[in-house]
Design a protein around this motif. Structure first.
Motif, PDB file in Angstrom:
ATOM      1  N   GLY A 320       0.818  -1.217   0.000  1.00  0.00           N
ATOM      2  CA  GLY A 320       0.000   0.000   0.000  1.00  0.00           C
ATOM      3  C   GLY A 320       0.846   1.258   0.000  1.00  0.00           C
ATOM      4  O   GLY A 320       0.389   2.330  -0.367  1.00  0.00           O
ATOM      5  N   GLY A 321       2.110   1.120   0.447  1.00  0.00           N
ATOM      6  CA  GLY A 321       2.979   2.289   0.520  1.00  0.00           C
ATOM      7  C   GLY A 321       4.426   1.875   0.638  1.00  0.00           C
ATOM      8  O   GLY A 321       4.738   0.691   0.702  1.00  0.00           O
ATOM      9  N   ALA A 322       5.311   2.869   0.685  1.00  0.00           N
ATOM     10  CA  ALA A 322       6.764   2.665   0.743  1.00  0.00           C
ATOM     11  C   ALA A 322       7.248   1.951  -0.524  1.00  0.00           C
ATOM     12  O   ALA A 322       6.563   1.993  -1.557  1.00  0.00           O
ATOM     13  N   PHE A 323       8.388   1.273  -0.472  1.00  0.00           N
ATOM     14  CA  PHE A 323       8.881   0.583  -1.676  1.00  0.00           C
ATOM     15  C   PHE A 323       9.330  -0.828  -1.349  1.00  0.00           C
ATOM     16  O   PHE A 323      10.396  -1.266  -1.771  1.00  0.00           O
ATOM     17  N   TYR A 324       8.469  -1.512  -0.563  1.00  0.00           N
ATOM     18  CA  TYR A 324       8.798  -2.880  -0.158  1.00  0.00           C
ATOM     19  C   TYR A 324       7.656  -3.846  -0.441  1.00  0.00           C
ATOM     20  O   TYR A 324       6.495  -3.530  -0.182  1.00  0.00           O
ATOM     21  N   CYS A 325       8.011  -5.035  -0.943  1.00  0.00           N
ATOM     22  CA  CYS A 325       7.094  -6.166  -0.928  1.00  0.00           C
ATOM     23  C   CYS A 325       7.529  -7.055   0.225  1.00  0.00           C
ATOM     24  O   CYS A 325       8.728  -7.167   0.510  1.00  0.00           O
ATOM     25  N   PHE A 326       6.561  -7.666   0.881  1.00  0.00           N
ATOM     26  CA  PHE A 326       6.879  -8.465   2.061  1.00  0.00           C
ATOM     27  C   PHE A 326       6.147  -9.808   1.962  1.00  0.00           C
ATOM     28  O   PHE A 326       5.165 -10.050   2.667  1.00  0.00           O
ATOM     29  N   PRO A 327       6.615 -10.677   1.042  1.00  0.00           N
ATOM     30  CA  PRO A 327       5.909 -11.934   0.816  1.00  0.00           C
ATOM     31  C   PRO A 327       6.101 -12.943   1.944  1.00  0.00           C
ATOM     32  O   PRO A 327       7.142 -12.949   2.619  1.00  0.00           O
ATOM     33  N   ASP A 328       5.086 -13.775   2.113  1.00  0.00           N
ATOM     34  CA  ASP A 328       5.196 -14.957   2.970  1.00  0.00           C
ATOM     35  C   ASP A 328       5.905 -16.015   2.115  1.00  0.00           C
ATOM     36  O   ASP A 328       5.390 -16.438   1.080  1.00  0.00           O
ATOM     37  N   VAL A 329       7.089 -16.416   2.555  1.00  0.00           N
ATOM     38  CA  VAL A 329       7.876 -17.379   1.772  1.00  0.00           C
ATOM     39  C   VAL A 329       7.945 -18.741   2.472  1.00  0.00           C
ATOM     40  O   VAL A 329       8.727 -19.604   2.083  1.00  0.00           O
ATOM     41  N   SER A 330       7.082 -18.923   3.488  1.00  0.00           N
ATOM     42  CA  SER A 330       7.175 -20.163   4.280  1.00  0.00           C
ATOM     43  C   SER A 330       6.839 -21.403   3.443  1.00  0.00           C
ATOM     44  O   SER A 330       7.278 -22.500   3.764  1.00  0.00           O
ATOM     45  N   GLY A 331       6.075 -21.202   2.352  1.00  0.00           N
ATOM     46  CA  GLY A 331       5.741 -22.317   1.472  1.00  0.00           C
ATOM     47  C   GLY A 331       6.933 -22.842   0.680  1.00  0.00           C
ATOM     48  O   GLY A 331       6.830 -23.866   0.003  1.00  0.00           O
ATOM     49  N   THR A 332       8.074 -22.167   0.787  1.00  0.00           N
ATOM     50  CA  THR A 332       9.267 -22.623   0.058  1.00  0.00           C
ATOM     51  C   THR A 332      10.249 -23.364   0.983  1.00  0.00           C
ATOM     52  O   THR A 332      11.219 -23.953   0.506  1.00  0.00           O
ATOM     53  N   PHE A 333      10.012 -23.292   2.297  1.00  0.00           N
ATOM     54  CA  PHE A 333      11.018 -23.781   3.250  1.00  0.00           C
ATOM     55  C   PHE A 333      11.314 -25.278   3.079  1.00  0.00           C
ATOM     56  O   PHE A 333      12.475 -25.694   3.099  1.00  0.00           O
ATOM     57  N   ALA A 334      10.245 -26.088   2.920  1.00  0.00           N
ATOM     58  CA  ALA A 334      10.432 -27.545   2.811  1.00  0.00           C
ATOM     59  C   ALA A 334      11.262 -27.872   1.571  1.00  0.00           C
ATOM     60  O   ALA A 334      12.239 -28.620   1.624  1.00  0.00           O
ATOM     61  N   LYS A 335      10.883 -27.253   0.458  1.00  0.00           N
ATOM     62  CA  LYS A 335      11.577 -27.478  -0.811  1.00  0.00           C
ATOM     63  C   LYS A 335      13.054 -27.075  -0.718  1.00  0.00           C
ATOM     64  O   LYS A 335      13.946 -27.760  -1.221  1.00  0.00           O
ATOM     65  N   LEU A 336      13.309 -25.942  -0.040  1.00  0.00           N
ATOM     66  CA  LEU A 336      14.690 -25.442   0.062  1.00  0.00           C
ATOM     67  C   LEU A 336      15.464 -26.117   1.198  1.00  0.00           C
ATOM     68  O   LEU A 336      16.680 -25.975   1.298  1.00  0.00           O
ATOM     69  N   GLY A 337      14.740 -26.821   2.077  1.00  0.00           N
ATOM     70  CA  GLY A 337      15.397 -27.469   3.223  1.00  0.00           C
ATOM     71  C   GLY A 337      15.878 -26.462   4.252  1.00  0.00           C
ATOM     72  O   GLY A 337      16.937 -26.632   4.856  1.00  0.00           O
ATOM     73  N   VAL A 338      15.089 -25.396   4.460  1.00  0.00           N
ATOM     74  CA  VAL A 338      15.460 -24.381   5.461  1.00  0.00           C
ATOM     75  C   VAL A 338      14.338 -24.259   6.496  1.00  0.00           C
ATOM     76  O   VAL A 338      13.220 -24.734   6.276  1.00  0.00           O
TER      77      VAL A 338
END
Ligand SMILES: Cc1ncc(COP(=O)(O)O)c(C=O)c1O
Length: 391
Positions: A320-338
């Protein structure tokens, strides 16, 4: 000799955003092509009219100690007019203190209000410096994590307030999330504050001109009964691409402003003389550069959020403002092993050569911050690389 550092400094973490920027710079220096989504500053240059004013001020001998410590009369008048024009807030110059960046304004504010053990409510995700600044002033950060989404509700705020609460921090638009509190949401939070006594709100509105929705900005201090208890914090860093100039300001109740100026008189002596003169031009001169920057940020914010939502395991609200995207990346953790976003950001840098900032430092270990203060081409390429890493 053993240098024994204070407990105070040992309790403070180094700035995570600056650490990531340094790591990416190190890779770059080794010849790696790194796409930088980590920076917390506009990629635009300071407008020429501001630079010219600084050069003229230097030539005119504007190089002595600034006086008074709270900012020159011309600068405070410019800040007064700026608050009136862009925030709908009426402050007298005596209610305004110019500081060495908004960061300094926040620090002076905490230092002026906190006694040991006093609590400061900080909604998560939060800008990295809030909790550490509170600790530096012997206060206790109380982190409130919203049950849903990226903004706290009035009920969540109310549940966190105790007899030790001295300050509530509100940052809208938010760094890191880009979230903006609506008028109704701010009204509800103000309703909670009206029931408290002696609790000050720090409204960090440093991104208030970078609203991507096209809606007018709503300042917290303009809510009913909030003017008397709000310290409104702003500055030239983000709006005018002047992060290196170090000029911020705060406005609020006169006794608090006076106390901050007193502290400033024993620490920095106030912002640099010719920077104050140039900042008058930024705040009162041609605003064309801000409008142009906003057009670019609106386009890039959508480009990045849409691109992130197309990645497997990633979901992102439109900023909505500033210049940041702040995605939820938790759906990648298993695949990345983190286990958390620290792992995600590390792999993104090492494997995809894309610099992001892990949400861990912002109190949101499932998220990552990606700045779109960079070119459209870099956004497309950076997301392509992350996509490749995830597939
Ligand atoms: C939310 C927020 N507040 C304050 C600041 C500090 O800004 P300044 O450069 O004026 O010290 C920043 C800078 O990153 C920020 O993101």
């Amino acid at each position: 000799m053993d240098i024994r550092l204070s407990n105070r400094v040992m309790a403070v973490a180094p700035s995570a955003t600056m650490a990531m920027t340094a790591k990416a710079a190190e890779l770059k220096a080794r010849g790696v092509n790194v796409i930088a989504f980590a920076a917390g500053q506009p990629d635009f240059d300071t407008p020429d009219n501001v630079k010219e004013q600084a050069i003229a001020a230097l030539r005119a001998g504007d190089t002595k100690y600034p006086s008074p410590v709270s900012g020159t009369p011309k600068l405070r008048e410019a800040i007064r007019g700026y608050f009136e024009r862009f925030s709908g807030l009426n402050y007298a110059p005596s209610q305004i203190c110019a500081t060495v960046g908004a960061k300094d304004a926040l620090h002076l504010g905490f230092a002026a209000l906190l006694n040991p053990g006093d609590e400061v409510i900080i909604p998560a995700p939060y800008w990295v410096s809030y909790p550490d600044q509170v600790r530096l002033c012997d206060g206790k950060p109380v982190i409130v994590t919203p049950a849903k989404g990226l903004k706290i509700t009035a009920d969540e705020l109310e549940a966190a307030i105790t007899s030790r609460t001295r300050v509530v921090v509100l940052n809208s638009p938010s760094n890191p999330s880009g979230a903006v509190y609506s008028r109704a949401e701010l009204e509800a939070l103000a309703g909670v504050m009206r029931k408290t006594d002696g609790v000050v709100v720090f409204a960090d509105e440093i991104y208030h001109r970078l609203l991507l929705t096209g809606e007018p900005y709503v300042s917290f201090a303009a809510r009913d009964g909030m003017y008397e208890r709000t310290l409104t914090i702003n500055g030239v860093s983000k709006t005018y691409a002047m992060t290196g100039w170090r000029l911020g300001f705060a406005a609020g109740p006169e006794p608090l402003i006076k106390a901050m100026a007193k502290l400033q008189g024993q620490t920095t002596s106030g912002p640099t003389s010719f920077v104050q003169t140039a900042s008058v031009e930024a705040l009162t001169g041609d605003q064309k550069a801000v409008d142009e920057m906003l057009v670019a940020f609106k386009r890039r914010g959508k480009l990045m959020a849409d691109g992130l939502n197309a990645l497997p395991g990633v979901t992102c609200e439109q900023p909505g403002g500033a210049f940041y995207c702040f995605p939820d990346v938790s759906g990648t953790f298993a695949k990345l092993g983190v286990n958390d976003a620290d792992g995600f950001s590390e792999l993104a840098l090492e494997r995809a050569h894309v610099a992001t900032v892990s949400g861990v430092a912002f109190g949101a270990p499932t998220h990552a911050r990606l700045s779109f203060a960079t070119s459209d081409a870099d956004i497309v390429e950076g997301l392509r690389r992350i996509g490749e890493m995830l597939r």
